[in-house]
Design a protein around this motif. Structure first.
Motif, PDB file in Angstrom:
ATOM      1  N   ALA A  65       0.943  -1.465   0.393  1.00  0.00           N
ATOM      2  CA  ALA A  65      -0.097  -0.140   0.171  1.00  0.00           C
ATOM      3  C   ALA A  65       1.058   1.609   0.052  1.00  0.00           C
ATOM      4  O   ALA A  65       0.756   1.839  -0.587  1.00  0.00           O
ATOM      5  N   LEU A  66       1.722   1.088   0.746  1.00  0.00           N
ATOM      6  CA  LEU A  66       2.848   2.641   0.863  1.00  0.00           C
ATOM      7  C   LEU A  66       3.075   2.422  -0.615  1.00  0.00           C
ATOM      8  O   LEU A  66       3.814   3.909  -0.941  1.00  0.00           O
ATOM      9  N   LYS A  67       4.124   1.572  -1.472  1.00  0.00           N
ATOM     10  CA  LYS A  67       4.971   1.680  -2.432  1.00  0.00           C
ATOM     11  C   LYS A  67       3.598   2.142  -3.658  1.00  0.00           C
ATOM     12  O   LYS A  67       3.587   2.743  -4.658  1.00  0.00           O
ATOM     13  N   ARG A  68       2.067   1.659  -3.476  1.00  0.00           N
ATOM     14  CA  ARG A  68       0.996   2.164  -4.587  1.00  0.00           C
ATOM     15  C   ARG A  68       0.688   4.085  -4.290  1.00  0.00           C
ATOM     16  O   ARG A  68       0.131   4.344  -5.472  1.00  0.00           O
ATOM     17  N   THR A  69       1.166   4.195  -3.030  1.00  0.00           N
ATOM     18  CA  THR A  69       0.560   5.654  -2.624  1.00  0.00           C
ATOM     19  C   THR A  69       1.786   6.412  -2.716  1.00  0.00           C
ATOM     20  O   THR A  69       1.547   8.078  -2.058  1.00  0.00           O
ATOM     21  N   LYS A  70       3.094   5.858  -2.877  1.00  0.00           N
ATOM     22  CA  LYS A  70       4.614   7.209  -2.736  1.00  0.00           C
ATOM     23  C   LYS A  70       4.283   7.755  -3.539  1.00  0.00           C
ATOM     24  O   LYS A  70       4.281   8.008  -4.833  1.00  0.00           O
ATOM     25  N   GLY A  71       4.123   8.860  -3.590  1.00  0.00           N
ATOM     26  CA  GLY A  71       4.095  10.655  -4.198  1.00  0.00           C
ATOM     27  C   GLY A  71       3.086  11.098  -4.516  1.00  0.00           C
ATOM     28  O   GLY A  71       2.896  12.564  -4.684  1.00  0.00           O
ATOM     29  N   ARG A  72       1.547  10.549  -3.571  1.00  0.00           N
ATOM     30  CA  ARG A  72       0.414  11.353  -4.072  1.00  0.00           C
ATOM     31  C   ARG A  72       0.666  12.126  -2.990  1.00  0.00           C
ATOM     32  O   ARG A  72       1.361  12.469  -2.270  1.00  0.00           O
ATOM     33  N   PRO A  73      -0.049  12.935  -3.734  1.00  0.00           N
ATOM     34  CA  PRO A  73      -0.430  14.586  -2.406  1.00  0.00           C
ATOM     35  C   PRO A  73      -0.998  14.403  -1.702  1.00  0.00           C
ATOM     36  O   PRO A  73      -1.705  13.071  -1.107  1.00  0.00           O
ATOM     37  N   GLY A  74      -0.523  14.772   0.203  1.00  0.00           N
ATOM     38  CA  GLY A  74      -1.090  14.365   0.951  1.00  0.00           C
ATOM     39  C   GLY A  74      -0.440  13.553   2.258  1.00  0.00           C
ATOM     40  O   GLY A  74       0.958  13.473   1.848  1.00  0.00           O
ATOM     41  N   CYS A  75      -0.578  13.201   3.037  1.00  0.00           N
ATOM     42  CA  CYS A  75      -0.423  12.217   3.864  1.00  0.00           C
ATOM     43  C   CYS A  75       0.466  10.812   3.757  1.00  0.00           C
ATOM     44  O   CYS A  75      -0.504  10.756   3.369  1.00  0.00           O
ATOM     45  N   TRP A  76       1.867  10.595   3.371  1.00  0.00           N
ATOM     46  CA  TRP A  76       1.986   9.633   3.068  1.00  0.00           C
ATOM     47  C   TRP A  76       1.284   8.448   3.462  1.00  0.00           C
ATOM     48  O   TRP A  76       0.707   7.076   2.645  1.00  0.00           O
ATOM     49  N   THR A  77       1.280   8.370   4.800  1.00  0.00           N
ATOM     50  CA  THR A  77       0.789   7.117   5.488  1.00  0.00           C
ATOM     51  C   THR A  77      -0.558   7.056   5.742  1.00  0.00           C
ATOM     52  O   THR A  77      -0.829   5.422   5.520  1.00  0.00           O
ATOM     53  N   ASP A  78      -1.529   8.474   5.547  1.00  0.00           N
ATOM     54  CA  ASP A  78      -3.477   8.370   5.615  1.00  0.00           C
ATOM     55  C   ASP A  78      -3.479   7.524   4.400  1.00  0.00           C
ATOM     56  O   ASP A  78      -4.234   7.396   4.084  1.00  0.00           O
ATOM     57  N   ASN A  79      -2.482   8.127   3.610  1.00  0.00           N
ATOM     58  CA  ASN A  79      -3.420   7.465   1.488  1.00  0.00           C
ATOM     59  C   ASN A  79      -3.083   6.157   1.335  1.00  0.00           C
ATOM     60  O   ASN A  79      -3.713   5.508   1.478  1.00  0.00           O
ATOM     61  N   ALA A  80      -2.083   5.299   2.469  1.00  0.00           N
ATOM     62  CA  ALA A  80      -1.951   4.336   2.332  1.00  0.00           C
ATOM     63  C   ALA A  80      -2.532   4.201   3.287  1.00  0.00           C
ATOM     64  O   ALA A  80      -3.049   2.514   3.041  1.00  0.00           O
ATOM     65  N   ALA A  81      -3.457   4.175   4.487  1.00  0.00           N
ATOM     66  CA  ALA A  81      -4.217   3.573   4.962  1.00  0.00           C
ATOM     67  C   ALA A  81      -5.199   3.193   3.781  1.00  0.00           C
ATOM     68  O   ALA A  81      -6.325   2.513   4.339  1.00  0.00           O
TER      69      ALA A  81
END
Length: 211
Positions: free
Chosen positions: A137-153
C-alpha cells in the motif's frame, strides 16, 4: 434475539451507520441498545446489521464511532485491518450464518503499523506478518499529494475490501447474488468523521466519497 429489527439491505445499513457517525460528530449520540432489555434480548442469538473489519487500535471503536449498541455490529479487529484465513472465516460466519448484509473495512489516520513500516522499522515476531500488505500500500501511494501514511491507510482498506469481495466461495457468491455489500471507509482520528472510499457505491446523503 432481537426479532423486531427491520431487515435492511447493505445500502440501507450503510446509511444507518453514517447517520450514527453524524450523531457522533455532533455530540448527539443516542447510545441505542445499551439497556438491560437489549442485553437480555440477545442471549438467544444475534443479528448484527454489519460486519466491521478495522484496526485493533484502541482509538478506533466502531460501536461508538457509529453510535450503535449491543448486538448491532459484528466487529473484527486486527492491527492494520489486514485479512487472513481466520479473519475471512469470521466474516464468512457473520454473512452466511448471521445474515449481515454489509461488510465494511475501516482504515484510519495515524496508523502505528503503517507509520512504522514507512519509516523502515523492522517489525519482529508475528507482527512482521503485517509488513507485506502494508508495504504494498505504501508503494502504491508513494508520491501522492497529502499525508503518505494516511493515503496508504486508505489504499490498504480498499485493497482488503477487494480481497474480501473476491473471496471464494462464500463471500464472492453472496456479493454476486446481491446479498452482501462490501465497502471500504476511512476514520479520521482528528475529526471523528468516517468517509466512504469505495467507488461505485452511492454515498449516504450529505456525505461524499474520499477516495
Amino acid at each position: 434475539m432481537q426479532s423486531t429489527r427491520k431487515k435492511m439491505t447493505g445500502h440501507e445499513v450503510l446509511q444507518t451507520l453514517f447517520a450514527g457517525n453524524k450523531r457522533f460528530l455532533s455530540g448527539r449520540c443516542e447510545h441505542p441498545n445499551h439497556c438491560e432489555e437489549s442485553r437480555r434480548g440477545l442471549t438467544g442469538g444475534q443479528e448484527p446489521m454489519a460486519v466491521v473489519l478495522t484496526c485493533a487500535d484502541s482509538r478506533v471503536p466502531p460501536v461508538d464511532v457509529f453510535d450503535q449498541g449491543l448486538g448491532d455490529l459484528f466487529v473484527v479487529r486486527v492491527a492494520g485491518n489486514i485479512i487472513n484465513d481466520h479473519i475471512l472465516g469470521s466474516i464468512e460466519y457473520a454473512v452466511d450464518h448471521l445474515h449481515s448484509p454489509l461488510i465494511m473495512v475501516m482504515g484510519h489516520s495515524s496508523c502505528g503499523a503503517i507509520t512504522a513500516v514507512s519509516q523502515g522499522v523492522k517489525l519482529h515476531g508475528h507482527v512482521a506478518s503485517l509488513t507485506p500488505p502494508i508495504d504494498a500500500a505504501l508503494k502504491r501511494t508513494k508520491g501522492r499529494p497529502g499525508c503518505w501514511t494516511d493515503n496508504a491507510a486508505k489504499e490498504l482498506a480498499l485493497a482488503m475490501a477487494r480481497k474480501i469481495e473476491e473471496s471464494e466461495p462464500v463471500i464472492a457468491d453472496m456479493v454476486q447474488a446481491g446479498k452482501v455489500l462490501v465497502v471500504a471507509t476511512y476514520y479520521d482520528l482528528h475529526t471523528g468523521e468516517v468517509t466512504l472510499l469505495s467507488e461505485g457505491v452511492l454515498a449516504p446523503p450529505a456525505l461524499s466519497s474520499a477516495a
